[in-house]
Design an enzyme around this catalytic site. Sequence first.
Site, PDB file in Angstrom:
ATOM      1  N   CYS A 119       8.614   4.564  -7.375  1.00  0.00           N
ATOM      2  CA  CYS A 119       7.957   3.232  -6.546  1.00  0.00           C
ATOM      3  C   CYS A 119       9.331   2.701  -5.986  1.00  0.00           C
ATOM      4  CB  CYS A 119       7.396   2.555  -7.757  1.00  0.00           C
ATOM      5  SG  CYS A 119       6.600   0.642  -6.642  1.00  0.00           S
ATOM      6  N   HIS A 177       2.669  11.689  -0.288  1.00  0.00           N
ATOM      7  CA  HIS A 177       2.095  11.053   0.777  1.00  0.00           C
ATOM      8  C   HIS A 177       1.758  11.896   1.805  1.00  0.00           C
ATOM      9  CE1 HIS A 177       3.570   6.802  -0.556  1.00  0.00           C
ATOM     10  NE2 HIS A 177       4.735   7.639  -1.187  1.00  0.00           N
ATOM     11  N   GLU A 230      -2.392   2.885  -2.160  1.00  0.00           N
ATOM     12  CA  GLU A 230      -1.708   3.651  -3.093  1.00  0.00           C
ATOM     13  C   GLU A 230      -2.157   4.175  -4.307  1.00  0.00           C
ATOM     14  OE1 GLU A 230       2.445   2.193  -5.414  1.00  0.00           O
ATOM     15  OE2 GLU A 230       1.429   0.568  -4.222  1.00  0.00           O
ATOM     16  N   CYS A 269       4.496  -0.885   0.153  1.00  0.00           N
ATOM     17  CA  CYS A 269       4.744   0.331  -0.604  1.00  0.00           C
ATOM     18  C   CYS A 269       6.008   1.071  -0.068  1.00  0.00           C
ATOM     19  CB  CYS A 269       3.780   1.453  -0.510  1.00  0.00           C
ATOM     20  SG  CYS A 269       3.885   2.991  -1.318  1.00  0.00           S
ATOM     21  N   GLY A 288       6.000   4.822   0.254  1.00  0.00           N
ATOM     22  CA  GLY A 288       5.262   4.713   1.821  1.00  0.00           C
ATOM     23  C   GLY A 288       5.770   4.646   3.100  1.00  0.00           C
TER      24      GLY A 288
END
Length: 277
Positions: free
Chosen positions: A74, A151, A200, A209, A212
Site C-alpha cells: 500500500c 493492478h 481497491e 491509492c 494504483g
Amino acid sequence: MRIEFTKMHGLGNDFIVLDARERALPPIDSAAASALADRHTGIGCDQLILLEPSSEGDFRMRIFNADGSEVEACGNATRAVGLLHGQPARIETLGGLLHASPSDSGISVEMGKPRFDWDRIPLAYAMDTHSMPVGWDELTDPIAVNVGNPHVIFFVADPYAVEMDRLGPLIETDPLFPERINVNVAAVTARDAMTLRVWERGAGLTRACGTGACATAIGAMKRGLVDRRVTVTLPGGPLVIEWREDGEIVMTGPATESFRGSFDPADYGMPAGGTKV
C-alpha cells in the site's frame, strides 16, 4: 490492557496504525481487522496497518484491507508510516522491501520495479498483459502491472463517467484474477499529467491509492502516453510518480496524522494477552 493507535491518511486514503515494534500486541486476525475498520461500529479506516520488528528492514509493515484480507503493498500507507517513523526507513512488506524518506514534497517511497509477466500479476492463464484481449462493458484493452500488488488499468476519456461502483467489484472478482485485482480507470491529460480513480481490492472505491497511481503511471509510460515523470491526480489529491532509468518506481506525496487514541481489544474480539502475531 488498552491498545494505542494512530489514525493517519494519505490524500484521504485512511489507516489505523498499530505499533508492535517494541510492545507485544494481541494477535490481529481478519475478523479483528475488519471490526476495527468498520466506520459505524469500529474506529474506521480503509486499511489497518500493523508495524512489527523485521530482520530484513528497519521494521515490518503488515496491511489488512477493510474486509479483513491481508495484502502485499500500500503506497499511501508506506508514506504514512514513513512520516510516523520520522527518518529514512527500509520497510519490509509482503510485496518486497520498500525505502521511504522525508522530502520537501512529503514522503518519497522507492516502490521497487514493476512486473508485467502474466503469472506475476497473476492471471489465471497466459496472455499479453500490455494489451489484454478482454473487456467489461465499455472498459476494454487494459494493461496489467504488478507493483507489489496486482493492478489492471483502463485508459478512458473521463474516469468519472465510469460506473465504478458496479464495474469495480465485477472486475475485482473476475475468475481471470485468481488473487483478485485492483481496478484503475485513468485519463491522460498531458505528457506529464493524468487523472485517476481506483476501485481497491478489498476496500472499494477509494480517495487515493498509491500503488494504483504507480501502476497506472507505469502502464501509461509503457504505452508511450506520458513521460517518465508524471503527476497523477486522484479524488484526494496529486501524487508524483517517476520511473527511473534503473527501473525503480519512486512515488512522492503527502501523509498526515489525524489523531491518536486507544481501545479495549476485547471490544473487537481480540484476546487480552500480549502474544505477538
